[in-house]
Scaffold this active site. Structure first.
Site, PDB file in Angstrom:
ATOM      1  N   LYS A  22      33.883   5.950  43.184  1.00 16.21           N
ATOM      2  CA  LYS A  22      35.222   5.886  43.762  1.00 16.21           C
ATOM      3  C   LYS A  22      35.983   7.201  43.529  1.00 16.21           C
ATOM      4  O   LYS A  22      36.540   7.767  44.468  1.00 16.21           O
ATOM      5  CB  LYS A  22      35.941   4.731  43.056  1.00 16.21           C
ATOM      6  N   SER A  23      35.970   7.690  42.299  1.00 18.48           N
ATOM      7  CA  SER A  23      36.726   8.914  41.997  1.00 18.48           C
ATOM      8  C   SER A  23      36.231  10.078  42.845  1.00 18.48           C
ATOM      9  O   SER A  23      37.031  10.849  43.395  1.00 18.48           O
ATOM     10  CB  SER A  23      36.566   9.292  40.518  1.00 18.48           C
ATOM     11  N   ARG A 122      53.753   0.962  39.274  1.00 16.99           N
ATOM     12  CA  ARG A 122      53.090   1.849  38.303  1.00 16.99           C
ATOM     13  C   ARG A 122      53.818   3.199  38.210  1.00 16.99           C
ATOM     14  O   ARG A 122      54.380   3.670  39.189  1.00 16.99           O
ATOM     15  CB  ARG A 122      51.622   2.035  38.699  1.00 16.99           C
ATOM     16  N   SER A 166      45.331  12.348  31.464  1.00 17.08           N
ATOM     17  CA  SER A 166      45.153  11.644  32.736  1.00 17.08           C
ATOM     18  C   SER A 166      44.506  12.556  33.765  1.00 17.08           C
ATOM     19  O   SER A 166      45.041  13.604  34.125  1.00 17.08           O
ATOM     20  CB  SER A 166      46.512  11.174  33.266  1.00 17.08           C
ATOM     21  N   ASP A 317      38.265   3.082  32.247  1.00 15.48           N
ATOM     22  CA  ASP A 317      38.052   2.008  33.223  1.00 15.48           C
ATOM     23  C   ASP A 317      37.027   0.980  32.742  1.00 15.48           C
ATOM     24  O   ASP A 317      36.898  -0.091  33.337  1.00 15.48           O
ATOM     25  CB  ASP A 317      37.595   2.594  34.569  1.00 15.48           C
ATOM     26  N   ARG A 348      46.426  -4.492  31.482  1.00 17.35           N
ATOM     27  CA  ARG A 348      45.064  -4.954  31.157  1.00 17.35           C
ATOM     28  C   ARG A 348      44.955  -5.514  29.739  1.00 17.35           C
ATOM     29  O   ARG A 348      44.100  -6.358  29.481  1.00 17.35           O
ATOM     30  CB  ARG A 348      44.054  -3.818  31.367  1.00 17.35           C
ATOM     31  N   ARG A 392      38.994  -5.039  38.007  1.00 16.22           N
ATOM     32  CA  ARG A 392      38.131  -4.906  36.834  1.00 16.22           C
ATOM     33  C   ARG A 392      38.260  -6.106  35.890  1.00 16.22           C
ATOM     34  O   ARG A 392      37.324  -6.441  35.174  1.00 16.22           O
ATOM     35  CB  ARG A 392      38.411  -3.599  36.093  1.00 16.22           C
TER      36      ARG A 392
HETATM   37  C1  S3P Z   1      40.934   8.146  37.900  1.00 16.79           C
HETATM   38  C2  S3P Z   1      41.503   8.420  36.662  1.00 16.79           C
HETATM   39  C3  S3P Z   1      41.862   7.373  35.695  1.00 16.79           C
HETATM   40  C4  S3P Z   1      41.178   6.057  36.029  1.00 16.79           C
HETATM   41  C5  S3P Z   1      41.266   5.717  37.491  1.00 16.79           C
HETATM   42  C6  S3P Z   1      40.601   6.793  38.324  1.00 16.79           C
HETATM   43  C7  S3P Z   1      40.633   9.265  38.778  1.00 16.79           C
HETATM   44  O1  S3P Z   1      43.259   7.175  35.735  1.00 16.79           O
HETATM   45  O2  S3P Z   1      41.712   5.015  35.266  1.00 16.79           O
HETATM   46  O3  S3P Z   1      40.631   4.481  37.752  1.00 16.79           O
HETATM   47  O4  S3P Z   1      39.883   9.080  39.774  1.00 16.79           O
HETATM   48  O5  S3P Z   1      41.119  10.366  38.519  1.00 16.79           O
HETATM   49  P1  S3P Z   1      44.277   8.046  34.833  1.00 16.79           P
HETATM   50  O6  S3P Z   1      44.233   9.444  35.286  1.00 16.79           O
HETATM   51  O7  S3P Z   1      45.631   7.434  35.095  1.00 16.79           O
HETATM   52  O8  S3P Z   1      43.834   7.860  33.419  1.00 16.79           O
END
Ligand code: S3P
Length: 433
Positions: A22-23, A122, A166, A317, A348, A392
């Site tokens: 996904k990322s 959020r 993050s 995650d 969560r 999740r």
């Molecule tokens: C992600 C970063 C994470 C992760 C999210 C996907 C990303 O979030 O929890 O599911 O694709 O960069 P954070 O950057 O808020 O930690």
């Protein structure tokens, strides 16, 4: 809303390939839309979240065609996107909203970014603040929440010491940096996933890394991103649910093909291995900076343990699944330093504590984590699970249900589609009863 019934299973056996990461899918889609010409993204995520990104990029003028898991995007170049008359809808996807905010801040048009009720609750100040330092004009509800109204502006490069670990915030600033004059840098307090850095390089942007600082050269007035043909590795965060299921049920034997093994994502494998999980990595290969390989898993006796500190952002995650394994371990599982879990797709920590207790587990909920008691407190029983719309949480409890006594019912089960629409079908295929 549909319910899914999970019956106990004896073993997990067979082979699986999870949908594209996904990322990485989000990042490749955004950069392909900014490249000049046609990119082909193979094994693109089936996640609803990544479809949200594709829809936004199309609304901004990129040509997007999807055939099964191949996505072709004809990008308009760094200065070629066009404003969308309607609000851009990121759905449930924090990554879509935060990364796209960085791109939109440096355009010559205005945009509104919105999302579903969960995403609209959020925190967005974490991207709004650094983007404003770069000269962006952004209005947010209560100065923190979507909808975000972004008026495109000429941006200036900044050096940003990021206050939290993050990847989304880092990525938002780096993507804005593409549209700034000069070199933008982000220094992270702890390591986070580096897919944006690798993707920028893959599309020919200039990126440098030293320690925990990443620098990107602005392309505001010159330069172009090159279209690419890219294969996306399977999502390790989705694979983790099957890894956990196989570890949980003795005599299981599972092979996961073509899974992403980027070292900023594999901390979960190290954590499980240190608890006694029998996990082997086979035939790793590198392409475009991303590592892909196979993972073999056998049923194991998990000891449990503490997960904390700089590990946390590297397995953020996977924490729902790890916590839900707690009651099946010898000593239980404790998660610390993870207050970020409270601002994910759901709170969560609260969702885990509530649903683990519904199944009979003993849980101590804390502001920044939780402690889940191990096996000595008795076997879990099936229960009705309330995932709070969080994919999740739904998937973690479907896995726990395989090893519980009696049937577990997941309410609003289709929320799993946010990352993994095929999840229940695949779990059922691999479970022998
Ligand atoms: C992600 C970063 C994470 C992760 C999210 C996907 C990303 O979030 O929890 O599911 O694709 O960069 P954070 O950057 O808020 O930690």
């Amino acid at each position: 809303m549909g319910k899914e019934s999970i019956r106990p299973a004896k073993i997990i056996t067979g082979a699986i390939e999870t949908p594209g990461d996904k990322s990485i899918s989000h990042r490749y889609a955004m950069l392909a839309a900014l490249a000049e010409g046609s990119s082909e993204l193979r094994h693109f995520a089936s996640a609803a979240d990544c479809q949200s990104t594709l829809d936004c990029m199309r609304a901004l003028g990129a040509e997007v065609k999807r055939e099964k898991d191949t996505v072709r995007i004809t990008g308009k170049g760094l200065r070629g996107l066009a404003g969308s008359r309607s609000a851009l809808d990121a759905g449930n996807s924090g990554t879509t909203m935060r990364l796209l905010a960085g791109i939109l801040a440096g355009q010559r048009f205005s945009s509104t970014l919105t999302g579903d009720a969960s995403l609209r609750s959020r925190p967005m100040r974490r991207v709004v603040d650094p983007l404003r330092q770069m000269g962006a004009e952004i209005r947010a509800r209560e100065d923190n929440f979507a909808p975000l109204e972004i008026t495109g502006r000429a941006l200036r490069a900044i050096d940003y010491p990021m206050p939290m670990a993050s990847a989304q915030v880092k990525s938002s600033v780096l993507l804005a940096g593409l549209f700034a004059e000069g070199v933008t840098s982000v220094t992270e307090p702890a390591r986070t996933r580096d897919h944006t850095e690798l993707a920028l390089e893959a599309f020919d942007a200039h990126v440098e890394k030293t320690g925990r600082t990443v620098r990107v050269s602005g392309m505001a007035s010159s330069g172009r991103l090159e279209p690419r043909q890219l294969d996306i590795p399977g999502d390790i965060s989705s694979a983790v649910f099957f890894i956990a299921a196989a570890l949980l049920l003795p005599d299981s034997n599972l092979l996961i093909h073509n899974v992403g093994l980027n070292p900023t994502r594999t901390a979960v494998l190290d954590a499980l291995a240190s608890m006694g999980g029998l996990i082997t990595i086979l035939s790793p290969l590198v392409a475009n900076g991303e590592i892909t390989g196979q993972i073999a898993v056998r049923g194991s006796q998990l000891k449990g343990g503490i997960i904390e500190g700089p590990q946390i952002p590297l397995l953020i995650d996977e924490l729902p699944m790890l916590a839900a394994l707690g009651p099946f371990t010898e000593q239980g599982i404790e998660i610390r330093d993870a207050k970020e879990l409270r601002v994910k797709e759901s709170d969560r920590i609260a969702a885990l504590a509530e649903n683990l207790r519904r199944m009979g587990a003993h849980v101590d909920e804390r502001p920044d984590g939780l402690r889940v008691e191990g096996r000595s407190t008795g076997r879990l029983h099936g229960a009705e699970i309330e995932p709070r719309g969080d994919h999740r949480i739904a998937m973690a409890f479907a896995v726990a249900g395989l090893a519980a006594q009696g049937t577990t019912v997941i309410r609003d089960a289709e929320c799993a589609g946010v990352s993994y629409p095929e999840f229940y079908r695949e779990l059922d295929r691999l479970a022998e009863r």
